[in-house]
Design a protein around this motif. Structure first.
Motif, mmCIF file in Angstrom:
data_model
loop_
_atom_site.group_PDB
_atom_site.id
_atom_site.type_symbol
_atom_site.label_atom_id
_atom_site.label_comp_id
_atom_site.label_asym_id
_atom_site.label_seq_id
_atom_site.Cartn_x
_atom_site.Cartn_y
_atom_site.Cartn_z
ATOM 1 N N ASP A 1 0.832 -1.205 0.000
ATOM 2 C CA ASP A 1 0.000 0.000 0.000
ATOM 3 C C ASP A 1 0.868 1.257 0.000
ATOM 4 O O ASP A 1 0.535 2.252 -0.638
ATOM 5 C CB ASP A 1 -0.921 0.017 1.220
ATOM 6 C CG ASP A 1 -1.949 -1.105 1.179
ATOM 7 O OD1 ASP A 1 -2.301 -1.537 0.059
ATOM 8 O OD2 ASP A 1 -2.392 -1.540 2.257
ATOM 9 N N LEU A 2 1.988 1.186 0.689
ATOM 10 C CA LEU A 2 2.893 2.331 0.766
ATOM 11 C C LEU A 2 3.470 2.678 -0.607
ATOM 12 O O LEU A 2 3.489 3.834 -1.006
ATOM 13 C CB LEU A 2 4.023 2.034 1.760
ATOM 14 C CG LEU A 2 5.054 3.133 1.969
ATOM 15 C CD1 LEU A 2 4.422 4.364 2.588
ATOM 16 C CD2 LEU A 2 6.191 2.619 2.841
ATOM 17 N N VAL A 3 3.915 1.670 -1.338
ATOM 18 C CA VAL A 3 4.525 1.939 -2.649
ATOM 19 C C VAL A 3 3.490 2.390 -3.681
ATOM 20 O O VAL A 3 3.847 2.990 -4.685
ATOM 21 C CB VAL A 3 5.342 0.734 -3.186
ATOM 22 C CG1 VAL A 3 6.498 0.425 -2.275
ATOM 23 C CG2 VAL A 3 4.465 -0.478 -3.405
ATOM 24 N N ASN A 4 2.214 2.134 -3.411
ATOM 25 C CA ASN A 4 1.160 2.577 -4.328
ATOM 26 C C ASN A 4 0.705 4.009 -4.072
ATOM 27 O O ASN A 4 -0.119 4.530 -4.823
ATOM 28 C CB ASN A 4 -0.040 1.635 -4.258
ATOM 29 C CG ASN A 4 0.258 0.308 -4.918
ATOM 30 O OD1 ASN A 4 1.006 0.247 -5.891
ATOM 31 N ND2 ASN A 4 -0.317 -0.757 -4.383
ATOM 32 N N LEU A 5 1.228 4.639 -3.026
ATOM 33 C CA LEU A 5 0.859 6.030 -2.752
ATOM 34 C C LEU A 5 1.415 6.928 -3.842
ATOM 35 O O LEU A 5 2.516 6.715 -4.342
ATOM 36 C CB LEU A 5 1.401 6.490 -1.397
ATOM 37 C CG LEU A 5 0.813 5.844 -0.154
ATOM 38 C CD1 LEU A 5 1.533 6.354 1.089
ATOM 39 C CD2 LEU A 5 -0.678 6.127 -0.050
ATOM 40 N N GLY A 6 0.675 7.905 -4.204
ATOM 41 C CA GLY A 6 1.121 8.867 -5.202
ATOM 42 C C GLY A 6 0.670 10.265 -4.818
ATOM 43 O O GLY A 6 0.048 10.476 -3.764
ATOM 44 N N LYS A 7 0.948 11.194 -5.684
ATOM 45 C CA LYS A 7 0.558 12.576 -5.443
ATOM 46 C C LYS A 7 -0.958 12.641 -5.257
ATOM 47 O O LYS A 7 -1.721 12.062 -6.032
ATOM 48 C CB LYS A 7 0.976 13.440 -6.631
ATOM 49 C CG LYS A 7 0.734 14.898 -6.423
ATOM 50 C CD LYS A 7 1.285 15.709 -7.560
ATOM 51 C CE LYS A 7 1.048 17.185 -7.315
ATOM 52 N NZ LYS A 7 1.634 18.013 -8.362
ATOM 53 N N GLY A 8 -1.380 13.287 -4.204
ATOM 54 C CA GLY A 8 -2.807 13.416 -3.912
ATOM 55 C C GLY A 8 -3.365 12.301 -3.040
ATOM 56 O O GLY A 8 -4.522 12.365 -2.621
ATOM 57 N N SER A 9 -2.537 11.279 -2.741
ATOM 58 C CA SER A 9 -2.998 10.201 -1.868
ATOM 59 C C SER A 9 -3.201 10.747 -0.458
ATOM 60 O O SER A 9 -2.522 11.659 -0.023
ATOM 61 C CB SER A 9 -1.970 9.070 -1.808
ATOM 62 O OG SER A 9 -1.831 8.453 -3.060
ATOM 63 N N VAL A 10 -4.150 10.158 0.239
ATOM 64 C CA VAL A 10 -4.435 10.561 1.612
ATOM 65 C C VAL A 10 -4.126 9.386 2.529
ATOM 66 O O VAL A 10 -4.568 8.267 2.281
ATOM 67 C CB VAL A 10 -5.913 10.985 1.783
ATOM 68 C CG1 VAL A 10 -6.231 11.280 3.247
ATOM 69 C CG2 VAL A 10 -6.218 12.190 0.902
ATOM 70 N N VAL A 11 -3.356 9.638 3.560
ATOM 71 C CA VAL A 11 -3.053 8.619 4.564
ATOM 72 C C VAL A 11 -3.798 9.018 5.830
ATOM 73 O O VAL A 11 -3.580 10.098 6.388
ATOM 74 C CB VAL A 11 -1.530 8.537 4.840
ATOM 75 C CG1 VAL A 11 -1.241 7.538 5.956
ATOM 76 C CG2 VAL A 11 -0.784 8.166 3.568
ATOM 77 N N GLU A 12 -4.698 8.166 6.278
ATOM 78 C CA GLU A 12 -5.484 8.450 7.474
ATOM 79 C C GLU A 12 -4.633 8.192 8.710
ATOM 80 O O GLU A 12 -4.036 7.124 8.869
ATOM 81 C CB GLU A 12 -6.730 7.567 7.502
ATOM 82 C CG GLU A 12 -7.680 7.926 8.614
ATOM 83 C CD GLU A 12 -8.967 7.114 8.557
ATOM 84 O OE1 GLU A 12 -9.577 6.951 9.616
ATOM 85 O OE2 GLU A 12 -9.339 6.630 7.470
ATOM 86 N N LEU A 13 -4.572 9.183 9.587
ATOM 87 C CA LEU A 13 -3.783 9.085 10.813
ATOM 88 C C LEU A 13 -4.659 8.673 11.984
ATOM 89 O O LEU A 13 -5.886 8.728 11.902
ATOM 90 C CB LEU A 13 -3.101 10.424 11.105
ATOM 91 C CG LEU A 13 -2.192 10.955 9.999
ATOM 92 C CD1 LEU A 13 -1.659 12.330 10.360
ATOM 93 C CD2 LEU A 13 -1.062 9.986 9.712
#
Length: 94
Positions: free
Chosen positions: A40-52
């Protein structure tokens, strides 16, 4: 206790502290944390949102050299983000 008897003690503490004024420390403001799998981490791109794990309005952790020392609020200082301390975290001696 008079000011005259307390003064040398206060002056000594200030002198002792002056010896470490130039020691660099790493200060971080932790907005929150997230757990995810590497895929999932490597699939993050510009505009991705990571919920904290924090909610809006909850205090952020202020960490010095990987040790929690305070909590605070995110503030805007001109065009930069900052953190204002709202609570000092006391560590157990044990």
């Amino acid at each position: 206790m008079t000011t005259e008897t307390a003064s040398p003690q206060i002056a000594r503490k200030a002198t002792d502290l002056a010896q470490v004024h130039d020691v660099p420390v790493r200060v971080s403001a932790v907005l929150g944390r997230a757990r995810m799998e590497v895929g999932d981490l490597v699939n993050l791109g510009k505009g991705s949102v990571v919920e904290l794990d924090r909610k809006v309005g909850e205090p952020v952790d202020i960490v010095v050299n990987n040790r929690l020392v305070a909590r605070g609020e995110v503030v805007l200082v001109e065009d930069r983000l900052g953190v204002t301390m709202t609570e000092i975290v006391k560590q157990n001696a044990g």
